[in-house]
Design an enzyme around this catalytic site. Structure first.
Site, PDB file in Angstrom:
ATOM      1  N   ASP A 112       0.860  -1.191   0.000  1.00 29.01           N
ATOM      2  CA  ASP A 112       0.000   0.000   0.000  1.00 29.01           C
ATOM      3  C   ASP A 112       0.893   1.237   0.000  1.00 29.01           C
ATOM      4  OD1 ASP A 112      -2.317   1.597   0.067  1.00 29.01           O
ATOM      5  OD2 ASP A 112      -2.342   1.654   2.253  1.00 29.01           O
ATOM      6  N   SER A 113       0.252   2.393  -0.137  1.00 27.87           N
ATOM      7  CA  SER A 113       1.004   3.641  -0.055  1.00 27.87           C
ATOM      8  C   SER A 113       1.334   3.990   1.394  1.00 27.87           C
ATOM      9  CB  SER A 113       0.163   4.778  -0.646  1.00 27.87           C
ATOM     10  OG  SER A 113      -1.085   4.830   0.019  1.00 27.87           O
ATOM     11  N   CYS A 123      -4.363  -1.513  -2.091  1.00 26.73           N
ATOM     12  CA  CYS A 123      -4.577  -0.075  -2.282  1.00 26.73           C
ATOM     13  C   CYS A 123      -5.518   0.079  -3.473  1.00 26.73           C
ATOM     14  CB  CYS A 123      -3.231   0.597  -2.569  1.00 26.73           C
ATOM     15  SG  CYS A 123      -3.368   2.340  -2.996  1.00 26.73           S
ATOM     16  N   GLU A 168      -3.705   7.600   8.992  1.00 22.35           N
ATOM     17  CA  GLU A 168      -2.263   7.535   9.277  1.00 22.35           C
ATOM     18  C   GLU A 168      -1.982   8.041  10.695  1.00 22.35           C
ATOM     19  OE1 GLU A 168       0.517   6.604   7.212  1.00 22.35           O
ATOM     20  OE2 GLU A 168      -0.942   5.755   5.820  1.00 22.35           O
ATOM     21  N   CYS A 200     -11.323   2.525   0.138  1.00 24.50           N
ATOM     22  CA  CYS A 200      -9.902   2.817   0.346  1.00 24.50           C
ATOM     23  C   CYS A 200      -9.503   1.970   1.546  1.00 24.50           C
ATOM     24  CB  CYS A 200      -9.715   4.300   0.647  1.00 24.50           C
ATOM     25  SG  CYS A 200      -8.077   4.705   1.290  1.00 24.50           S
ATOM     26  N   HIS A 240      -7.463   2.354   3.798  1.00 26.00           N
ATOM     27  CA  HIS A 240      -7.261   3.063   5.072  1.00 26.00           C
ATOM     28  C   HIS A 240      -8.551   3.127   5.895  1.00 26.00           C
ATOM     29  CE1 HIS A 240      -3.449   4.490   3.387  1.00 26.00           C
ATOM     30  NE2 HIS A 240      -3.167   5.055   4.535  1.00 26.00           N
TER      31      HIS A 240
HETATM   32  N1  DGL Z   1      -4.966   2.788   0.946  1.00 26.48           N
HETATM   33  C1  DGL Z   1      -4.988   3.522  -0.292  1.00 26.48           C
HETATM   34  C2  DGL Z   1      -6.253   3.152  -1.089  1.00 26.48           C
HETATM   35  O1  DGL Z   1      -6.854   2.125  -0.840  1.00 26.48           O
HETATM   36  C3  DGL Z   1      -4.757   4.969   0.022  1.00 26.48           C
HETATM   37  C4  DGL Z   1      -4.510   5.800  -1.154  1.00 26.48           C
HETATM   38  C5  DGL Z   1      -3.663   7.023  -0.951  1.00 26.48           C
HETATM   39  O2  DGL Z   1      -2.480   6.873  -0.636  1.00 26.48           O
HETATM   40  O3  DGL Z   1      -4.163   8.121  -1.216  1.00 26.48           O
HETATM   41  O4  DGL Z   1      -6.658   3.820  -2.002  1.00 26.48           O
END
Ligand code: DGL
Length: 285
Positions: free
Chosen positions: A13-14, A77, A155, A187, A189
């Site tokens: 993931d990011s 992600c 985060e 998402c 997150h």
């Molecule tokens: N967890 C990522 C997603 O599902 C986050 C994306 C981001 O870094 O903006 O889209």
């Protein structure tokens, strides 16, 4: 505890959002090991252009597989999955599982035909989401909210900062006013924010994410590859995360946060992968 015979799953993931998926994978396959790879120097992907996301994501995953061979790659992600999967699959031999907003299951659960989709600004405007809505929820009213703050709040939870409730109310106002009974967490997150989301929208009946479906898919793929599914589902592994690889710095509180999700960590590498920090996109993604 590292077991050479255990399969290893690379979760990408990011940022920390993919941990919501890693948790589901660990709960479904406690006998597997995980490598968690995060491009946190490139976070948030919702602000990056498609070519930047594709280049960073494929480059990091390829490098990680060279260092730690894995049996399955999970792109945990949505923002990356909407653009990177074909390229990644063409590039590596390992099976790749992507994550897409769970529109189909949401359409199956709504009783009033009103569905909310919470995702990053990039995901809500990509044609990929339009296609999912047309295909699976054509007879529903679909209200999309793509707000940049939500990923940052997730985060910040890692270092114990609570979600600002009044700001969250403002972000969710379109879902409140349209009376959706089902919300897609589009998402990875956002499952980390589930309690705060429920507190603001107590009337929503279903909060739908893709974590368990991904975990079942990973279990299926490992079975297809000859792994013993029952043994994977039954074993116990107190420190399932063989390595955390971060392109940026280690977030304060990360190991404790991961432990609270049942994801004990064996080792962490920061500033891993040798990528330069991205040039921030100024236009649309
Ligand atoms: N967890 C990522 C997603 O599902 C986050 C994306 C981001 O870094 O903006 O889209």
């Amino acid at each position: 505890m590292s077991d050479a015979a255990a399969p290893c799953i690379l979760v990408f993931d990011s940022g920390v959002g993919g941990l919501s998926v890693a948790r589901c994978i660990h709960e479904t396959l406690p006998g597997a090991e995980l490598v968690y790879l995060a491009d946190n120097a490139g976070f948030p992907y919702g602000d990056q252009s498609e070519p930047v996301v594709i280049e960073r994501c494929t480059g990091l995953i390829r490098r990680a597989l060279e260092e730690v061979p894995c049996d399955v790659v999970v792109v945990a992600c949505n923002t990356a999955s909407t653009v990177v999967l074909p390229r990644l699959r063409a590039m590596i031999d390992v099976p790749v599982v992507g994550v897409v907003p769970a529109i189909k299951p949401a359409a199956g659960r709504t009783l009033n035909g009103r569905i909310g989709v919470l995702a990053t600004p990039a995901t809500v405007r990509r044609p990929y989401l339009d296609r999912l809505v047309d295909e699976f929820a054509g007879d529903c009213q679909v209200v999309r909210v793509g707000h940049p703050a939500l990923v940052s709040w997730a985060e910040q939870l890692v270092r114990g900062v609570p979600v600002p409730e009044s700001d969250l109310k403002e972000v969710l106002a379109p879902l409140q006013s349209s009376g959706v009974d089902t919300v897609v967490l589009g998402c990875t997150h956002y499952p980390l924010l589930r309690e705060a989301l429920k507190a603001v929208l107590p009337d929503v009946r279903h909060w739908v994410d893709s974590g368990d479906a991904i975990a079942r898919r990973v279990l299926f793929l490992l079975g297809e590859a000859g792994r013993d599914r029952e043994a994977l589902a039954e074993s116990h592994r107190p420190e399932p995360v063989r390595a955390v690889l971060l392109s940026g710095a280690v977030p304060i509180g990360l190991t404790g946060f991961m432990a609270s999700l049942g994801l004990g960590v064996q080792r962490i590498h920061e500033r891993w992968g040798g990528l330069a920090d991205p040039v921030r996109a100024t236009g649309s993604t």
